[in-house]
Motif scaffolding. Structure first.
Motif, PDB file in Angstrom:
ATOM      1  N   UNK A  69     -11.974  11.078   5.987  1.00  0.00           N
ATOM      2  CA  UNK A  69     -12.220  10.306   4.765  1.00  0.00           C
ATOM      3  C   UNK A  69     -11.510   8.954   4.807  1.00  0.00           C
ATOM      4  N   UNK A  70     -10.325   8.903   5.375  1.00  0.00           N
ATOM      5  CA  UNK A  70      -9.638   7.613   5.491  1.00  0.00           C
ATOM      6  C   UNK A  70     -10.397   6.680   6.434  1.00  0.00           C
TER       7      UNK A  70
ATOM      8  N   UNK B  66       2.883  13.176   6.769  1.00  0.00           N
ATOM      9  CA  UNK B  66       2.636  13.943   7.997  1.00  0.00           C
ATOM     10  C   UNK B  66       1.539  14.970   7.784  1.00  0.00           C
ATOM     11  N   UNK B  67       1.613  15.669   6.663  1.00  0.00           N
ATOM     12  CA  UNK B  67       0.582  16.660   6.347  1.00  0.00           C
ATOM     13  C   UNK B  67      -0.788  16.003   6.239  1.00  0.00           C
ATOM     14  N   UNK B  68      -0.830  14.828   5.625  1.00  0.00           N
ATOM     15  CA  UNK B  68      -2.090  14.110   5.479  1.00  0.00           C
ATOM     16  C   UNK B  68      -2.626  13.655   6.842  1.00  0.00           C
TER      17      UNK B  68
ATOM     18  N   UNK C 175       0.819  -1.204   0.000  1.00  0.00           N
ATOM     19  CA  UNK C 175       0.000   0.000   0.000  1.00  0.00           C
ATOM     20  C   UNK C 175       0.859   1.263   0.000  1.00  0.00           C
ATOM     21  N   UNK C 176       0.620   2.100  -1.000  1.00  0.00           N
ATOM     22  CA  UNK C 176       1.387   3.331  -1.182  1.00  0.00           C
ATOM     23  C   UNK C 176       2.418   3.247  -2.282  1.00  0.00           C
TER      24      UNK C 176
ATOM     25  N   UNK D 173       0.641   3.796   4.388  1.00  0.00           N
ATOM     26  CA  UNK D 173       1.118   4.044   5.751  1.00  0.00           C
ATOM     27  C   UNK D 173       2.586   4.439   5.784  1.00  0.00           C
ATOM     28  N   UNK D 174       2.941   5.164   6.816  1.00  0.00           N
ATOM     29  CA  UNK D 174       4.314   5.638   6.984  1.00  0.00           C
ATOM     30  C   UNK D 174       5.321   4.478   6.953  1.00  0.00           C
TER      31      UNK D 174
END
Length: 426
Positions: A147-148, A136-138, A50-51, A167-168
């Motif tokens: 929304x997430x 981080x901004x998100x 994911x990402x 995810x980070x």
């Protein structure tokens, strides 16, 4: 090459390796919009991946076999062209806007980006830090957080619930080998559409696409099974926010169903200041400065979405009023609201029809979902033919499925329990 169903001004062909080529002739437009679209987004990723679609989209601009990062931008800007990209749940798009005479060069440059990125190690580490800042901004954005939460509550363990940025921990872990492997598996002929809209020389464009993409591996379609709707309530308190942010919604059929009732229901309910949602919530009750309703419809599933921001002490009233309005629509849809909603959707679609890139992306999403492209007049006629009873029934089905509710920001204690109690009472 093989053709597919399309409007009169649109030509669709397919290369032997599966790459589809879309040309939309707009002779009155003096520029050209070129796009390479890949059926690869967060909905096509595993949990561990994911990402990665978003990471790949960033990294292709950091160097290719023919160009370094500066040269990618310089070669485009020497032609006066703009180059950009985006990643969504259902696709990734790479775009350039320039002069019609430069279309073959723009095609070559886009092909270089998506077919020959080198993912240089030093650039990868720098871009990783950029993505972590974006993450981080998100995370700090309360509406994005809502929304997430909403997506996860809607779709449960399905990949459609995953965020685009990921995810980070994944961003920190992805290495060059993972990016190379993902690009190899996902960026294949069966999943790529190359399109152009504007005053296009069709033979020259198609020849450029064949030269640039004809040797791409065919691969297999990146198909994802439709999710099972879950629903429920999710909350997250965020420090530093003075408001509460609400996202409320229900499931809708995906684009493949070609069912316009949900899109029309969203317009009827919350499109414009005179809509029931805006008139009651903002104008009459003053429960929110910002509220909106939309239908977010992807190829395999859709969502009817109401969003609003309010003070923490007004969450209960806002939610109760919104649910009451939805119940009223499930009883009867007013003729004037139906007429307004149809007109607003028609004007929005016609405005999109005048914008080359928007037409191009809409055509590509149609192709992914149905294998053909819907003509604007046909689309408007479908909307106009929907009777009030069908829209009323759509509201009733949504309410029967049960809502998904997400709250974030400055929340009162036990906000989730209070929402569940309110739903049980309603």
């Amino acid at each position: 090459m093989h053709s597919a169903t399309a409007p009169d001004d649109t030509r669709i062909t397919r290369l032997p390796n599966g790459v589809r080529v879309v040309t939309i002739r707009m002779p009155h437009v003096h520029t050209a919009s070129i796009g390479v679209f890949v059926r690869s987004g967060s909905a096509h990723e595993s949990k561990l991946d994911n990402g990665i679609s978003h990471f790949v989209e960033h990294m292709v601009f950091k160097g290719t076999l023919m160009r370094d990062a500066r040269r990618i931008n310089l070669d485009a800007e020497r032609l006066g062209a703009e180059v950009n990209a985006h990643t969504d749940k259902d696709h990734t798009g790479y775009t350039m806007h320039g002069r019609p005479a430069d279309v073959p060069q723009l095609v070559e440059m886009l092909a270089d980006l998506v077919r020959h990125p080198t993912f240089p190690a030093d650039e990868l580490e720098r871009e990783r830090q950029v993505l972590l800042h974006e993450c981080t901004e998100d995370e700090d954005d309360p509406l994005s957080t809502a929304f997430k939460l909403f997506d996860k509550a809607c779709w449960g363990p399905h990949a459609l619930a995953q965020s685009v940025i990921g995810p980070r921990r994944n961003i920190e872990r992805f290495g060059r080998d993972a990016l190379v492997d993902y690009l190899r598996r996902q960026y294949t002929g069966a999943n790529v559409v190359v399109g152009a809209a504007g005053d296009i020389d069709v033979p020259a464009f198609e020849a450029a696409v064949e030269a640039a993409f004809g040797t791409m591996d065919s691969g297999h379609e990146n198909l994802v099974a439709a999710p099972v709707y879950a629903g429920g309530v999710a909350t997250k308190r965020l420090s530093g926010s003075s408001q509460a942010h609400l996202v409320l919604g229900f499931p809708l059929p995906g684009l493949a169903a070609q069912d316009p009732a949900g899109v029309l229901a969203a317009a009827v309910f919350g499109e414009g200041m005179s809509s029931p949602l805006m008139d009651r919530i903002r104008e009459q009750r003053g429960l929110a400065y910002y509220t909106a309703c939309s239908a977010d419809v992807l190829d395999i599933a859709g969502q009817f979405v109401v969003e609003a921001s309010t003070s923490p002490g007004q969450i209960d009233e806002l939610l109760a009023e919104t649910l009451a309005l939805l119940k009223a629509q499930a009883q009867q849809v007013a003729d004037e609201d139906l007429e307004r909603g149809k007109a607003q959707l028609a004007v929005r679609r016609l405005r999109a029809h005048e914008r080359p890139y928007r037409r191009l992306e809409d055509a590509v999403l149609d192709l992914y979902a149905t294998g053909s492209v819907c003509d604007t007049r046909t689309w408007c006629a479908r909307i106009d033919a929907v009777p009030a009873e069908t829209v009323r029934a759509a509201f009733a089905r949504m309410l029967a499925a049960g809502p998904t509710i997400a709250l974030s920001g400055e929340l009162p204690r036990a906000a989730g329990e209070r929402v569940r109690s309110l739903l049980a009472a309603a």
